[in-house]
Design an enzyme around this catalytic site. Structure first.
Site, PDB file in Angstrom:
ATOM      1  N   GLU A 154      32.744  -0.545  20.302  1.00  0.00           N
ATOM      2  CA  GLU A 154      33.471   0.034  19.168  1.00  0.00           C
ATOM      3  C   GLU A 154      33.592  -0.950  17.993  1.00  0.00           C
ATOM      4  O   GLU A 154      34.438  -0.775  17.117  1.00  0.00           O
ATOM      5  CB  GLU A 154      34.875   0.479  19.597  1.00  0.00           C
ATOM      6  CG  GLU A 154      34.926   1.342  20.851  1.00  0.00           C
ATOM      7  CD  GLU A 154      34.378   2.740  20.651  1.00  0.00           C
ATOM      8  OE1 GLU A 154      33.657   2.970  19.661  1.00  0.00           O
ATOM      9  OE2 GLU A 154      34.657   3.608  21.494  1.00  0.00           O
TER      10      GLU A 154
ATOM     11  N   TYR B 279      61.253   5.222  12.835  1.00  0.00           N
ATOM     12  CA  TYR B 279      60.425   4.089  13.247  1.00  0.00           C
ATOM     13  C   TYR B 279      58.939   4.396  13.203  1.00  0.00           C
ATOM     14  O   TYR B 279      58.126   3.507  12.887  1.00  0.00           O
ATOM     15  CB  TYR B 279      60.857   3.605  14.629  1.00  0.00           C
ATOM     16  CG  TYR B 279      62.201   2.949  14.575  1.00  0.00           C
ATOM     17  CD1 TYR B 279      62.328   1.624  14.191  1.00  0.00           C
ATOM     18  CD2 TYR B 279      63.353   3.671  14.857  1.00  0.00           C
ATOM     19  CE1 TYR B 279      63.576   1.021  14.099  1.00  0.00           C
ATOM     20  CE2 TYR B 279      64.602   3.089  14.763  1.00  0.00           C
ATOM     21  CZ  TYR B 279      64.707   1.758  14.384  1.00  0.00           C
ATOM     22  OH  TYR B 279      65.943   1.178  14.282  1.00  0.00           O
TER      23      TYR B 279
END
Length: 214
Positions: free
Chosen positions: A74, A120
């Site tokens: 990747e 958050y």
């Protein structure tokens, strides 16, 4: 931070992720910037639960593989984040269950796949882009990230998994944890008519913590 300490931190964080079931088998990959502008990268086919600091893949500042085992397939995905987000010091990619599950639901918003359930997730992630499915290792994943022009620090590859870039390894791991936990909340609350943060509350968080919300 010394390279020795950075290698140890990568392996420690990876083991923590593995032991908590956030990615299994030989899935997931991490890359981190070194002080000389190079990269340390987890090797291809390696388990987060059994990484060896001495065998991490090492790249120089020009992107040449100069040491360690063969890197994750990747790499085009990681490289695209470093190219488009100059503040990026680390990239974490997992195959975490709830994020992947949310990517497959037809009602998921591709421009911002996490519902505004907590402050958050907004603080640590901003908007999370849902990208289409690509074959693992396909360089087109990197092209898709480049197409975002550095506007997103987190994406989820459909039917594959989340990718997060942040200023350093710890921040990237924290953001990844927030992404997975928010996706889990979204799955648990599906169909429950849950109360989301209001537009005004989102704007307040974005302004207070200087979140990129474009």
């Amino acid at each position: 931070m010394s390279e020795t300490k950075l290698r140890e931190d990568i392996c420690w964080q990876a083991a923590s992720i593995f032991n908590r079931g956030m990615t299994g088998g030989a899935s997931g990959n991490i890359s981190v910037r070194t002080e000389d502008g190079g990269l340390l990268v987890t090797p291809t086919g390696s388990s987060f639960g059994r990484l060896d600091p001495a065998r991490l893949s090492r790249f120089d500042a020009a992107g040449n593989h100069i040491g360690g085992d063969k890197p994750t397939k990747e790499m085009p995905l990681h490289a695209a984040f470093y190219e488009t987000r100059r503040s990026a010091g680390a990239v974490v990619h997992l195959h975490s269950t709830h994020s992947v599950a949310l990517s497959m639901l037809p009602e998921t918003d591709p421009d911002n796949m996490l519902p505004p359930l907590t402050a958050y997730s907004i603080m640590r992630l901003g908007k999370v882009k849902l990208l289409p499915y690509f074959r693992p290792g396909d360089p087109a994943m990197g092209d898709a990230v480049r197409g975002l022009a550095g506007k997103r620090s987190a994406v989820v590859l459909a039917n594959h998994g989340p990718v997060v870039a942040s200023k350093d390894l710890e921040a990237a791991v924290y953001a990844m944890e927030e992404l997975e936990e928010t996706a889990k909340l979204a799955i648990l609350l599906r169909g429950a008519n849950a109360v989301h943060l209001t537009h005004e509350q989102i704007t307040d968080v974005v302004t207070k913590f200087e979140v990129d919300w474009d």
